[in-house]
Design an enzyme around this catalytic site. Structure first.
Site, PDB file in Angstrom:
ATOM      1  N   ASP A  18      97.494  37.908  70.237  1.00  0.00           N
ATOM      2  CA  ASP A  18      97.362  39.352  70.150  1.00  0.00           C
ATOM      3  C   ASP A  18      98.477  40.137  70.832  1.00  0.00           C
ATOM      4  OD1 ASP A  18      95.813  41.830  69.729  1.00  0.00           O
ATOM      5  OD2 ASP A  18      95.508  41.753  71.897  1.00  0.00           O
ATOM      6  N   ASP A  74      98.812  37.846  75.967  1.00  0.00           N
ATOM      7  CA  ASP A  74      97.895  36.740  76.237  1.00  0.00           C
ATOM      8  C   ASP A  74      97.781  35.849  75.000  1.00  0.00           C
ATOM      9  OD1 ASP A  74      96.578  38.392  74.529  1.00  0.00           O
ATOM     10  OD2 ASP A  74      94.907  38.860  75.857  1.00  0.00           O
TER      11      ASP A  74
END
Ligand code: NAG
Ligand code: NAG
Length: 528
Positions: free
Chosen positions: A94, A97
Site C-alpha cells: 500500500d 508498509d
C-alpha cells in the site's frame, strides 16, 4: 498508510514553407533547439510521467518479472494466502508498509484505468502505454486471484498492527501474512464495489489489446457488483483489522453507484444505468455535495462521469436526475477553484489545495485529475462552467490543475519536488521500509524486525534507495515540509497518491508540446 489516518505536428502549416526551411533542416533544428532552451523553465512532464509509472514497480509484491526496472527490489510475499489455503501472491504494497489493503489498492487501479481511458492518446504519444497497462495488470491479476468464489473476496493480507511493529525490507518480512476475506455472512459492499469498478474500468483498457483478459475482468466485475449489492454491509464491520487504517467512513453506497457507473461504461447495459438513476437519491449520489475525492469517498468522480451522459440523446428522459449529478460535480470543481459561495477547499499561502495534514497530497492529486477531466469535457462540448464566483472556461480549469501539478514538481517556496526522484531536490527520507534499508540485491543478510528500526529507521542518512515516482504526503498548511522518516504524515507515499497523476502528466505534456509548436510557428512566421 500509517495508522489512522510528446509528438509534434507538422510545424509550418499551410502553403509554402519559408526558404530557409527548404535550404536546410539542420538550420531549422538549430533554431528549434535555441527556441526550446530560451523558453522559461517548464516542467518536464514526460519525465514525471515515466517516473510515476516506475513507482508501481517499487510497490510490487510477489514474484518480480524479468523486465522489472526497479532493480533494488526482489521477490517477496511468496507465501501470501498459504495459511488460508489460497494463492494471494502479487498485488501492491500500500505505502511505506507491507500490508496489501484491498480498498485503496482497488481505488489505485480504478484511477490508473480511468487515466488510461481518458488520456489514452496522450499516454501513447509519450510512449508509456505499455508501462501503464502493466501497472494496471499487476493489480487486476491480483484481484482475479483474490476473488475465489462469486461471493468471496480476499480483502487484506497482513495487518497494520503487526506490520508496523517491524521495520523490514519486504524481502525479509517476518510479520503475520494472515489474509482476511468478505463473503455472504461477512459482507463488504464498499470493497466489492470498488474492486468491481477497478476490474470494469480495466476491462475497457484491455478491450482491444487483450480481449480475452478484458472479458475475464468484466466477468469478475459483474459478479463482484452483484455480491456487493445483494449482501450489503461495510467491509470494516467484517474485517475488523482494517478499522484503524482504512475504515470506510463514507459507507458503501458511493462504491455501489461507482461500480454500476464503470460497469455501464464497460458494457453499455442499460440495467446499470437504471441503477445509477433509480438509486441516485437514496444512495446519496445527487445529495452529497462534497469537496474531496479519495479511496473512501467516490461521489465527486461519480458525479463528473454522470454529467457526461447529459450530452447523449438516449439519456434525455433522465435529464432531471443527471442535472442533479452535474450540479454536485460543479460544486466540487467550483470549490477547488475557490469559487463557491462559502464552501471551498482551503489553500496554502502558495496556492496548494489543502484538506488535512495527514497525506494532503492525495486530495491534490485526485483534484488535479478531476479538474483535468472536467476541463476536457467542457472543451469538447464548447461549454463553460458557472460558479457562484463567476463563469469559468476550460483553460482556467486546466491551468488550475497545472498549478497544482507544478507545485508538486517544485514550484513552491521550498523548491522541493514532492514527486520523489524528479528534479534536483526531493524528499530524501521517505517513510518507506524498502527504500530506507540497503537493497536486498546488494546485501542479502537478514535484517530482523526491530533491527531495521535501530540500524536504518533511526538514522539521519538519506534513504539508500530512491523511491522514484512516489508522491509523498506533502507540506503543511503553511507550505512547510520536514523531511524526516518519522514524519509519516508528510513523508509517506501511497499508491493512490501517484495513480491519478499518470493521466494528468500525459495531458499536460501534450498541451505544452502543442503550445511550444504553436509559439515556434509564430516565431517562424514573424521571422520570414
Ligand atoms: C451565499 O451564502 C450566504 C451565507 O450562507 C447566503 O446568505 C447567501 O444567500 C448566499 N448567496 C447565494 C447567491 O446563494
Ligand atoms: C527557490 O528558488 C528561488 C529561485 O531560484 C530562490 O530565489 C529561492 O531562494 C529558493 N528557495 C529555497 C528555499 O531554496
Amino acid at each position: 498508510m500509517e495508522k489512522n489516518n510528446r509528438k509534434q505536428k507538422d510545424h509550418v502549416g499551410g502553403s509554402k514553407p519559408p526558404r530557409f526551411v527548404q535550404h536546410g533542416y539542420l538550420f531549422l533544428f538549430f533554431f528549434f533547439t535555441l527556441f526550446i532552451t530560451t523558453q522559461s523553465k517548464a516542467f518536464d512532464y514526460a519525465d514525471a510521467l515515466s517516473k510515476s509509472l516506475l513507482y508501481f514497480e517499487a510497490q510490487r509484491s510477489g514474484r518480480l518479472p524479468y523486465n522489472q526496472r526497479v532493480t533494488w527490489r526482489d521477490h517477496s510475499g511468496l507465501t501470501d494466502g498459504l495459511e488460508q489455503g489460497v494463492d494471494l501472491v502479487g498485488g501492491y504494497y500500500d505505502a511505506g508498509d507491507h500490508v496489501k489493503f484491498g480498498l485503496p489498492m482497488a481505488f489505485t487501479v480504478t484511477m490508473l484505468s480511468w487515466g488510461a481511458i481518458e488520456f489514452w492518446q496522450q499516454i501513447a504519444d509519450a510512449g508509456e502505454l505499455e508501462h501503464t497497462m502493466e501497472a494496471i495488470k499487476w493489480g487486476t491479476d491480483y484481484f482475479i486471484k483474490a476473488h475465489t468464489g462469486p461471493n468471496v473476496l480476499w480483502a487484506e493480507v497482513g495487518d497494520g498492527d503487526t506490520d508496523h511493529y517491524c521495520w523490514q525490507r519486504p524481502e525479509d518480512m517476518t510479520t503475520s501474512r494472515q489474509a482476511f476475506k468478505i463473503d455472504e455472512k461477512n459482507p463488504g459492499s464498499d470493497l466489492a464495489g470498488e474492486t468491481a469498478a477497478a476490474m470494469a474500468a480495466a476491462s475497457i483498457v484491455f478491450r482491444n489489446t487483450n480481449p480475452h483478459y478484458s472479458h475475464l475482468l468484466l466477468h469478475h466485475a459483474q459478479q463482484l457488483f452483484e455480491f456487493g449489492d445483494r449482501y450489503r454491509g461495510k467491509y470494516d464491520g467484517s474485517v475488523g483489522v482494517v478499522k484503524s487504517y482504512y475504515a470506510s467512513v463514507s459507507g458503501y453506497m458511493d462504491e455501489l453507484l461507482w461500480a454500476a457507473m464503470w460497469l455501464y461504461k464497460a458494457t453499455d447495459n442499460e440495467e446499470y444505468f437504471e441503477y445509477l438513476i433509480s438509486n441516485a437519491h437514496t444512495f446519496g449520489g445527487i445529495g452529497w455535495a462534497i469537496t474531496e475525492f479519495t479511496w473512501d469517498v467516490k461521489y465527486a468522480g461519480l458525479q463528473i462521469l454522470a454529467s457526461k451522459f447529459l450530452m447523449e440523446e438516449k439519456h434525455k428522459k433522465h435529464a432531471d436526475i443527471l442535472e442533479k449529478y452535474r450540479s454536485k460535480a460543479e460544486y466540487y470543481i467550483c470549490s477547488c477553484l475557490n469559487k463557491n459561495n462559502g464552501s471551498n477547499v482551503n489553500q496554502t499561502p502558495s496556492g496548494l489545495l489543502y484538506v488535512r495534514q495527514w497525506n494532503n497530497m492525495q486530495y491534490v492529486s485526485t483534484a488535479s485529475f478531476l479538474l483535468t477531466v472536467y476541463s476536457d469535457f467542457l472543451q469538447n462540448k464548447n461549454q463553460h462552467l458557472t460558479c457562484h464566483g463567476g463563469i469559468v472556461g476550460h483553460e482556467e480549469i486546466l491551468n488550475f490543475a497545472k498549478s497544482q501539478v507544478d507545485y508538486i514538481l517544485g514550484l513552491n517556496p521550498l523548491n522541493m519536488s514532492y514527486l520523489v526522484g524528479y528534479g534536483s531536490k526531493y524528499p530524501n527520507r521517505v517513510h518507506h521500509r524498502g527504500a530506507s534499508i540497503v537493497s536486498y540485491r546488494e546485501n542479502k543478510g537478514f535484517i530482523g524486525c526491530t533491527q531495521g528500526y535501530d540500524d536504518w529507521y533511526n538514522t539521519q542518512k538519506p534513504n539508500p534507495n530512491i523511491l522514484v515516482g512516489a508522491l509523498v504526503g506533502g507540506p503543511d498548511l503553511q507550505d512547510n515540509f520536514d523531511d524526516q522518516r518519522n514524519n509519516y504524515m508528510q513523508t509517506e507515499a501511497c499508491t493512490y497518491n501517484t495513480a491519478p497523476l499518470v493521466g494528468v502528466f500525459a495531458k499536460l505534456l501534450h498541451t505544452e508540446n502543442k503550445k511550444l509548436v504553436h509559439d515556434f510557428d509564430s516565431i517562424l512566421v514573424s521571422s520570414i
